[in-house]
Design a protein around this motif. Sequence first.
Motif, PDB file in Angstrom:
ATOM      1  N   GLY A  92      10.756  23.122  46.072  1.00 48.21           N
ATOM      2  CA  GLY A  92      10.320  24.277  46.845  1.00 48.21           C
ATOM      3  C   GLY A  92      11.387  25.298  47.140  1.00 48.21           C
ATOM      4  N   VAL A  93      12.413  25.394  46.287  1.00 51.59           N
ATOM      5  CA  VAL A  93      13.493  26.355  46.529  1.00 51.59           C
ATOM      6  C   VAL A  93      13.725  27.202  45.280  1.00 51.59           C
ATOM      7  N   PHE A  94      13.724  28.496  45.469  1.00 50.38           N
ATOM      8  CA  PHE A  94      14.217  29.444  44.467  1.00 50.38           C
ATOM      9  C   PHE A  94      15.547  29.967  44.981  1.00 50.38           C
ATOM     10  N   LEU A  95      16.591  29.934  44.137  1.00 49.68           N
ATOM     11  CA  LEU A  95      17.920  30.356  44.582  1.00 49.68           C
ATOM     12  C   LEU A  95      18.663  31.015  43.431  1.00 49.68           C
ATOM     13  N   ALA A  96      19.055  32.259  43.643  1.00 49.25           N
ATOM     14  CA  ALA A  96      19.824  33.001  42.638  1.00 49.25           C
ATOM     15  C   ALA A  96      21.058  33.592  43.295  1.00 49.25           C
ATOM     16  N   LEU A  97      22.182  33.480  42.626  1.00 50.54           N
ATOM     17  CA  LEU A  97      23.440  34.084  43.070  1.00 50.54           C
ATOM     18  C   LEU A  97      23.626  35.371  42.275  1.00 50.54           C
ATOM     19  N   VAL A  98      23.743  36.496  42.959  1.00 48.58           N
ATOM     20  CA  VAL A  98      23.733  37.810  42.320  1.00 48.58           C
ATOM     21  C   VAL A  98      25.005  38.569  42.675  1.00 48.58           C
ATOM     22  N   VAL A  99      25.666  39.129  41.658  1.00 46.70           N
ATOM     23  CA  VAL A  99      26.951  39.798  41.833  1.00 46.70           C
ATOM     24  C   VAL A  99      26.861  41.236  41.316  1.00 46.70           C
ATOM     25  N   PRO A 100      26.767  42.224  42.195  1.00 45.09           N
ATOM     26  CA  PRO A 100      26.879  43.615  41.733  1.00 45.09           C
ATOM     27  C   PRO A 100      28.289  43.850  41.187  1.00 45.09           C
ATOM     28  N   LEU A 101      28.371  44.494  40.039  1.00 42.41           N
ATOM     29  CA  LEU A 101      29.669  44.688  39.385  1.00 42.41           C
ATOM     30  C   LEU A 101      30.241  46.034  39.803  1.00 42.41           C
ATOM     31  N   CYS A 102      31.342  45.987  40.544  1.00 45.72           N
ATOM     32  CA  CYS A 102      31.922  47.216  41.092  1.00 45.72           C
ATOM     33  C   CYS A 102      32.606  48.023  39.996  1.00 45.72           C
ATOM     34  N   ASP A 103      32.893  49.273  40.302  1.00 48.02           N
ATOM     35  CA  ASP A 103      33.514  50.172  39.326  1.00 48.02           C
ATOM     36  C   ASP A 103      34.866  49.642  38.858  1.00 48.02           C
ATOM     37  N   GLU A 104      35.621  49.014  39.769  1.00 46.51           N
ATOM     38  CA  GLU A 104      36.948  48.498  39.398  1.00 46.51           C
ATOM     39  C   GLU A 104      36.845  47.391  38.357  1.00 46.51           C
ATOM     40  N   VAL A 105      35.853  46.520  38.500  1.00 49.98           N
ATOM     41  CA  VAL A 105      35.659  45.440  37.528  1.00 49.98           C
ATOM     42  C   VAL A 105      35.283  46.009  36.164  1.00 49.98           C
ATOM     43  N   ILE A 106      34.365  46.971  36.144  1.00 50.64           N
ATOM     44  CA  ILE A 106      33.937  47.558  34.870  1.00 50.64           C
ATOM     45  C   ILE A 106      35.088  48.307  34.217  1.00 50.64           C
ATOM     46  N   ALA A 107      35.881  49.031  35.014  1.00 50.45           N
ATOM     47  CA  ALA A 107      37.032  49.761  34.460  1.00 50.45           C
ATOM     48  C   ALA A 107      38.046  48.789  33.863  1.00 50.45           C
ATOM     49  N   ALA A 108      38.289  47.667  34.540  1.00 50.86           N
ATOM     50  CA  ALA A 108      39.225  46.668  34.015  1.00 50.86           C
ATOM     51  C   ALA A 108      38.713  46.072  32.715  1.00 50.86           C
ATOM     52  N   ALA A 109      37.407  45.811  32.650  1.00 50.11           N
ATOM     53  CA  ALA A 109      36.841  45.255  31.422  1.00 50.11           C
ATOM     54  C   ALA A 109      36.933  46.252  30.272  1.00 50.11           C
ATOM     55  N   ARG A 110      36.779  47.539  30.567  1.00 50.58           N
ATOM     56  CA  ARG A 110      36.925  48.553  29.511  1.00 50.58           C
ATOM     57  C   ARG A 110      38.336  48.517  28.938  1.00 50.58           C
ATOM     58  N   LEU A 111      39.326  48.382  29.810  1.00 50.05           N
ATOM     59  CA  LEU A 111      40.716  48.320  29.338  1.00 50.05           C
ATOM     60  C   LEU A 111      40.949  47.083  28.477  1.00 50.05           C
ATOM     61  N   LEU A 112      40.375  45.958  28.885  1.00 54.56           N
ATOM     62  CA  LEU A 112      40.567  44.715  28.133  1.00 54.56           C
ATOM     63  C   LEU A 112      39.824  44.748  26.801  1.00 54.56           C
ATOM     64  N   TRP A 113      38.620  45.312  26.792  1.00 52.58           N
ATOM     65  CA  TRP A 113      37.823  45.371  25.566  1.00 52.58           C
ATOM     66  C   TRP A 113      38.382  46.417  24.618  1.00 52.58           C
ATOM     67  N   ALA A 114      38.874  47.515  25.165  1.00 57.07           N
ATOM     68  CA  ALA A 114      39.586  48.548  24.396  1.00 57.07           C
ATOM     69  C   ALA A 114      38.750  49.159  23.274  1.00 57.07           C
ATOM     70  N   ARG A 115      37.441  49.168  23.440  1.00 59.30           N
ATOM     71  CA  ARG A 115      36.539  49.819  22.500  1.00 59.30           C
ATOM     72  C   ARG A 115      35.424  50.479  23.308  1.00 59.30           C
ATOM     73  N   PRO A 116      34.814  51.498  22.771  1.00 60.23           N
ATOM     74  CA  PRO A 116      33.729  52.137  23.530  1.00 60.23           C
ATOM     75  C   PRO A 116      32.558  51.182  23.738  1.00 60.23           C
ATOM     76  N   GLY A 117      31.955  51.261  24.913  1.00 59.91           N
ATOM     77  CA  GLY A 117      30.739  50.496  25.146  1.00 59.91           C
ATOM     78  C   GLY A 117      29.598  51.055  24.314  1.00 59.91           C
ATOM     79  N   ALA A 118      28.791  50.170  23.756  1.00 58.69           N
ATOM     80  CA  ALA A 118      27.664  50.596  22.931  1.00 58.69           C
ATOM     81  C   ALA A 118      26.642  51.338  23.778  1.00 58.69           C
ATOM     82  N   ARG A 119      26.011  52.314  23.190  1.00 58.36           N
ATOM     83  CA  ARG A 119      24.921  53.023  23.845  1.00 58.36           C
ATOM     84  C   ARG A 119      23.602  52.328  23.522  1.00 58.36           C
TER      85      ARG A 119
END
Length: 293
Positions: A92-119
């Motif tokens: 009888g339990v539904f449980l989800a852990l949800v993490v909004p991804l802040c701008d700093e995390v996305i910017a860091a991932a862009r630097l690590l991936w070093a390629r444009p994100g796909a559209r």
Amino acid sequence: MTPATLDTRPELFDALGALVGTPHAEAYTCFCAHQTHGVRALRIERPTLGVLLRGRMRLRGDDNALSMTTGDAFVFTRACSVDTINEPDAAGVFLALVVPLCDEVIAAARLLWARPGARGGPDAIALPALQLSESLATWAASLRRDDPGAARAALASALVALCALGHSAILAPTPPTLAARIRARVAETPDRAWQSSDFETEFGLSGATLRRHLAIEGVGLRDTITDARLACALHWLYTTRWPIQTIAARVGYRSAATFSRRFARRYGAEPLQIGKDEAQSAAAVADGRMPGT
């Protein structure tokens, strides 16, 4: 998605489950419910990562439909709107852990991936959480030792792993709409009597220009304010034990009955169908009823 692989790495789910009810509200949210319910046109405001710890979830967006079960991760790659059906497990339990991804995390991932994100690509994806196990375990451990910098680095690593799996669209820049900026502002104090002049001052726009921009986005100011208030209410229904009357007041409604009618009209679910609280989820963890245990 199936939970068949959970026994190969139960410690990951123990680590994530241990975060339920702990004081890191700014980093993630635990959404708990005890009845099967649907939520119509759930608005996702930014890229978001989640893990389904208990129960089942079905999502339907503009471009795809997903079915997930205990142990699956889900990712919203951009702001979007989805219909969802959430089902508790046998206990009888539904449980989800949800993490909004802040701008700093996305910017860091862009630097690590070093390629444009796909559209393009789907708004939502699902995969076994074990595919992100190293990053998620590091993130959970960083939060437990109160190291937010390391936690953000672990999330950036998780995004790079998603990119390697072909989901780099999550890194593509998506500037927020004016309606999204208004909703974010209202969410800070949802019980305030918001007026057009508040946003005109906030965003440096005349009233006519504000209305014109919102019309281009297909929304009106009053509906945008109401949407933000009801989204706050939905969040609190999932994460607190507050009575309906308290939640109604906190989002600017004097009448719980009026609030309930508008909530049901907006989301297609009664407020009493949703909740109850993280404390009950923490009790479930203490009882040893987490995935993989």
